[in-house]
Design a protein around this motif. Structure first.
Motif, PDB file in Angstrom:
ATOM      1  N   ALA A 141       0.834  -1.206   0.000  1.00 18.58           N
ATOM      2  CA  ALA A 141       0.000   0.000   0.000  1.00 18.58           C
ATOM      3  C   ALA A 141       0.868   1.255   0.000  1.00 18.58           C
ATOM      4  CB  ALA A 141      -0.941  -0.005   1.210  1.00 18.58           C
ATOM      5  N   MET A 142       1.930   1.251   0.821  1.00 16.91           N
ATOM      6  CA  MET A 142       2.816   2.407   0.887  1.00 16.91           C
ATOM      7  C   MET A 142       3.546   2.607  -0.450  1.00 16.91           C
ATOM      8  SD  MET A 142       5.806   3.388   3.636  1.00 16.91           S
ATOM      9  CE  MET A 142       5.055   2.379   4.857  1.00 16.91           C
ATOM     10  N   MET A 143       3.961   1.501  -1.073  1.00 16.52           N
ATOM     11  CA  MET A 143       4.668   1.580  -2.342  1.00 16.52           C
ATOM     12  C   MET A 143       3.736   2.113  -3.446  1.00 16.52           C
ATOM     13  SD  MET A 143       7.151  -1.343  -3.953  1.00 16.52           S
ATOM     14  CE  MET A 143       5.899  -2.580  -3.993  1.00 16.52           C
ATOM     15  N   ILE A 144       2.518   1.622  -3.494  1.00 10.84           N
ATOM     16  CA  ILE A 144       1.556   2.089  -4.506  1.00 10.84           C
ATOM     17  C   ILE A 144       1.215   3.557  -4.270  1.00 10.84           C
ATOM     18  CG2 ILE A 144      -0.830   1.816  -5.315  1.00 10.84           C
ATOM     19  CD1 ILE A 144      -0.416  -1.242  -4.813  1.00 10.84           C
ATOM     20  N   GLY A 145       1.034   3.929  -2.986  1.00 14.46           N
ATOM     21  CA  GLY A 145       0.777   5.334  -2.657  1.00 14.46           C
ATOM     22  C   GLY A 145       1.938   6.225  -3.076  1.00 14.46           C
ATOM     23  N   GLY A 146       3.163   5.761  -2.877  1.00 13.97           N
ATOM     24  CA  GLY A 146       4.349   6.523  -3.276  1.00 13.97           C
ATOM     25  C   GLY A 146       4.397   6.724  -4.786  1.00 13.97           C
TER      26      GLY A 146
END
Length: 165
Positions: A141-146
């Motif tokens: 989720a953090m990677m996709i948000g980034g």
């Protein structure tokens, strides 16, 4: 291979006396014995000597490090009373060399057929490589948000660049 509690692999045979040493005659004898199963050793005894275990007259050999994948070892059986055949049980005992696949799970102990274990060395073994880990859902989720924030920043930059022109 039953000598060391395994069902597959190869043994180059038993050789009279203790060949597990660093003098030139012993190194040459080890090289010849290991060549019997097409293993080419670099003849650097100090590397092998660092793996040496000398647990004494027992029937279970426990290594300090697990053995993985293709493994080549040497074992010297001393002259223990009733130790058995193949030059073992006579003055000086015998040395045997083994090549086997220790697998990905690894082996740390070998059950020996003969008593009188004097010492053992490792000429070659693999290392354990853990499988690549799968990221946690929060990491995804953090990677996709980034990536989303990066895309937004690039898109805004293009707009500001186009409006200024």
């Amino acid at each position: 291979m039953a000598d060391i509690g395994l069902t597959t692999g190869s043994c180059s045979g038993f050789f009279q006396g203790n060949l597990l040493g660093g003098d030139s005659a012993k190194v040459n004898a080890q090289f010849t014995a290991l060549s019997a199963f097409n293993y080419s050793w670099d003849k650097i005894w100090t590397t092998v000597d660092a793996t040496k275990v000398s647990p004494g007259d027992i029937r279970t050999l426990t290594y300090m490090q697990p053995l993985y994948g293709e493994t080549v070892i040497g074992i010297h059986f001393g002259a223990a009373v009733g130790a058995g055949a193949n030059g073992i049980g006579v003055p000086g005992g015998g040395t045997a060399f083994y090549r086997f696949d220790a697998g990905v799970a690894g082996i740390q102990q070998l059950a020996l057929k003969y008593q009188g274990l004097s010492s053992a060395v490792i000429y070659k073994t693999g290392t354990f490589t853990p499988p690549p880990s799968v990221p946690e859902p929060a990491t995804w989720a953090m990677m996709i948000g980034g990536f989303g924030l990066l895309g937004t920043a690039v898109r805004r930059r293009r707009r500001t660049g186009a409006a200024a022109a």
